[in-house]
Design an enzyme around this catalytic site. Sequence first.
Site, mmCIF file in Angstrom:
data_model
loop_
_atom_site.group_PDB
_atom_site.id
_atom_site.type_symbol
_atom_site.label_atom_id
_atom_site.label_comp_id
_atom_site.label_asym_id
_atom_site.label_seq_id
_atom_site.Cartn_x
_atom_site.Cartn_y
_atom_site.Cartn_z
ATOM 1 N N LYS A 1 -12.948 0.372 5.048
ATOM 2 C CA LYS A 1 -12.194 -0.790 3.533
ATOM 3 C C LYS A 1 -13.997 -1.505 4.113
ATOM 4 O O LYS A 1 -14.692 -1.900 3.185
ATOM 5 C CB LYS A 1 -11.627 -1.591 3.967
ATOM 6 C CG LYS A 1 -10.322 -0.866 3.657
ATOM 7 C CD LYS A 1 -10.351 0.496 2.430
ATOM 8 C CE LYS A 1 -8.886 1.327 2.885
ATOM 9 N NZ LYS A 1 -8.988 2.535 1.981
ATOM 10 N N ASP B 1 -2.063 -6.240 9.316
ATOM 11 C CA ASP B 1 -2.658 -5.140 8.950
ATOM 12 C C ASP B 1 -3.811 -5.803 8.347
ATOM 13 O O ASP B 1 -3.309 -6.407 7.510
ATOM 14 C CB ASP B 1 -1.946 -4.451 7.917
ATOM 15 C CG ASP B 1 -3.535 -2.506 7.669
ATOM 16 O OD1 ASP B 1 -4.263 -3.613 7.730
ATOM 17 O OD2 ASP B 1 -2.995 -1.673 7.519
ATOM 18 N N ILE C 1 -7.278 -5.119 7.942
ATOM 19 C CA ILE C 1 -8.339 -4.094 7.428
ATOM 20 C C ILE C 1 -9.260 -4.626 6.186
ATOM 21 O O ILE C 1 -10.347 -3.772 6.349
ATOM 22 C CB ILE C 1 -7.524 -2.303 7.216
ATOM 23 C CG1 ILE C 1 -8.614 -1.691 7.032
ATOM 24 C CG2 ILE C 1 -6.807 -2.956 5.812
ATOM 25 C CD1 ILE C 1 -7.821 -0.080 6.445
ATOM 26 N N TYR D 1 0.841 -0.683 0.146
ATOM 27 C CA TYR D 1 -0.570 0.023 -0.148
ATOM 28 C C TYR D 1 0.862 1.364 0.201
ATOM 29 O O TYR D 1 1.687 1.936 0.892
ATOM 30 C CB TYR D 1 -0.693 0.257 1.478
ATOM 31 C CG TYR D 1 -1.723 0.870 1.629
ATOM 32 C CD1 TYR D 1 -1.281 1.303 3.332
ATOM 33 C CD2 TYR D 1 -2.328 2.403 0.987
ATOM 34 C CE1 TYR D 1 -2.169 2.772 3.109
ATOM 35 C CE2 TYR D 1 -3.154 3.175 1.716
ATOM 36 C CZ TYR D 1 -2.339 3.198 2.357
ATOM 37 O OH TYR D 1 -3.813 4.985 2.708
#
Lengths: 446, 477
Positions: A283, A244, A246, A159
């Site tokens: 998200k 992470d 997410i 990312y």
Amino acid sequence: MAIKPLTQPSSASSAAISLSKIAVSNTHGEDSPYFAGWKAYDENPYDESSNPSGVIQMGLAENQVSFDLLEKYLEKNSSDPTSSGRVSSFRENALFQDYHGLLSFRKAMASFMEQIRGGRAKFDPERIVITAGATAANELLTFILADPGDALLVPTPYYPGFDRDLRWRTGVHIVPIHCDSSNAFEITPSALDSAYSDAESRGLRVRGVLITNPSNPLGATVKRAVLEHVLDFGALKNIHLVSDEIYSGSAFSDREFVSIAEVLEARGGRGSERCHIVYSLSKDLGLPGFRVGTIYSYNDAVVTTARRMSSFTLISSQTQQLLATMLSDEEFTAGYIETNRERLRRRYRMIVDELGRAGIECLKGNAGLFCWMNLSPFLKDETVEEELALWECILREVKLNISPGVSCHCAEPGWFRVCFANMSEQTLQVALARIHDFVERRRGNQ
Amino acid sequence: MLGSQEYILSKIASNDGHGENSAFFDGWKAYDADPYHPTKNPNGVIQMGLAENQLSFDLVEEWVRNNPMASICTPEGASQFKDIAIFQDYHGLPEFRNAVARFMEKVRGDRVRFDPDRIVMSGGATGAQETLTFCLADPGEALLVPTPYYPANDRDLTWRTGVELVPVICDSSNGFKMTRDGLEAAYKAALDSNTTVKGLLLNNPSNPLGTVLDREALSMALSFTNDKNIHLICDEIYSATVFDEPGFVSIAEILAESPDANPDLVHIVYSLSKDLGFPGFRVGILYSYNDAVVCCARKMSSFGLVSTQTQRMLASMLADEEFVGKFLAESAARLGARRAAMCQGLAQMGVGSLKGSAGLYCWMDLRRLLKAATFEAEMELWRVIVNDVRINVSPGASFHCAEPGWFRVCFANMDEETMRVALSRISKLVVQSKSGEARKQCRRRSKLEISLSFRRLEEIMMSPHSPMTSPLVRTMT
């Protein structure tokens, strides 16, 4: 009035005032092509009726496919604001600034995270630390786990925002764990070893590994065996592991996503004091504006310190209250999770099948709001310059903003991240048709 | 295996920069363990260490009731839910920035204009202070801060930034006013120790003093910072708590009147936590006259944006000029009345307080009650107040006050009756002290060390890490 950017000092006085080194660096990362495409979109945004030839935004990993479910929930559950019960809680809520966060909110988050993992892991609300988004969570963890000048190992492609979140104000380095298409970009033991040695040879002390699972930009979950290996590696080197997660609720099927939490539980919690999970509702629930991030740590000292640090970035108590109510409605959340997964899977199939018909391959994905598209066959040479030239061409001629692999630090040129959940199905079809035409033209020219 | 856990965290994580290892923690613990309640626990500890504005919620609640569209969760407002929920632009909702700019103008009697494009969001004023410090100074550089000052400045400005604070000592000989000599002395002290000063931080109105800076002081600060070519940061978080003359003068006004001053040096920190009483909503504002700082701070605001749900509601509320006008006037009047009652009550028992026209607290003078003019004696007296008198107040040492004997007492976070109870308890203390009883009641604690190191903050009055379910568990003073 227009605000001039940093490039020019605006002072009229003779001696320009200096800002900090952090302020003048460009580690915020906004000069990257990842953001340049957004400008083109902002200047000429696609609209089905009013601007059908505008730029379609496919560089924004947002989830808009399940909003109707949230709206339906609100319709059923919004209470009359004139009732004293609701308004009298306004005062208490407005005053509530305890950095522990609302207990009801933490309980609801813990239960939501458990549901996403099919009940295969338990989360203790007392270990949940609230932050204003995962952006803040990742930065905060970095401040806690590493000193300036230290390094975190991060698998590529990653990312683009990590460059800012992990490095900008913390002074910490990212050392890439290079992954490539030869094995679907999976993290291999030798890549991990190489990255560690690489850091050492640069005189950097490695403090941890940060993985994103499911991965952005790959759109794929990390295999259990890889998680096991990374955990073992962490134990061996006595370094931290940040996972992470997410996109955990955006895995297309519950069975395909394995959380680090499950692996830890299977190990009886051995080594868990080195592990920390980052999560957010931006998200899975499509609520990026609300700034809802969390850190879940198995390390007591990290929980305590993170909580103290969260003073700089708490979640609005109003938003905590809303989500506490919504997420503790387990019938709603179970239905949401299942439906959301299904719709994302449909979208993914739609785009991958259509791209396939155009002769474009994508990485086999099973999660997320995007697919990882391989345009390397269309590059004149397999170089970053060619990739950027192709990206520019797709932006200007095809009028699609997609994210070039170089902005994700991908080691191989030619890969692009294409988001599919931030638009209607009709718009997606338009975008796919444009890609199809583009490919045809390219073939015709060869 | 706590040992091995500890060493694998960063230096920042392992140091005391969070400020919670302070001895003053005991005041919070005492309150949490035994909170006052008029009927259920009338002997409990009364919380007077919490600078919160609870006097005017009825006005806000009425507005909320009458404006269901402002909430995206009501039937009236739900159509906005999606647009608001997906909006994550760090510029913030334009209507929010416009409303905040307008509100700040109203608080200053429309004497200045604020440009909405210069408004940057942050995670409360806590976030704004830290962000500004990250933008203006490098690790090891320093900011000058007049004492006594808000204890959490130590955490907010230095913990993660590595920047240092250099105190500008103010004392009661002139009502704790900041002087040019004092500024020069502090600046020189920093230079002599090879520390680069990057700015001066003012808090106007002042916490803990409850006073405002007059035009002269602000002009002096502006000219001092221009002369040294350093930044001037004005934390105006209590701007709407001014209830009396002298009224509030903002640095914005002085800047507007000083064409030769360099605007690139001036920055304002603001928040809605005190003026409106919304600490839970985390609405911090950074306003800078320096374009580069606006740009940089805006990028950094990604780490602490205001929830769009909250932006939306406040945009609506603060744009309601009729409500705002009514609220500002009424809130100030109530604060003024409350403070007058407090200070008169204290005066009646012979306890003085610094004359002030602002804030949610008063700066109480208990020097006469000290056994000696030392901080040890102040600490002893404080323990008596907390443990025997059963009131949590904030001792001057926690604000880095240079003189022992001063205490900050908050009065806006309770009802009138509770304040009366508190006053009567203080009255007993004063009487007992006069008769020497206080000495016998003073309990020894094991550690009474108070470090007066100003460069590295050792103790600050901070909120407790407490599992207690008290609704006001956590605060920064």
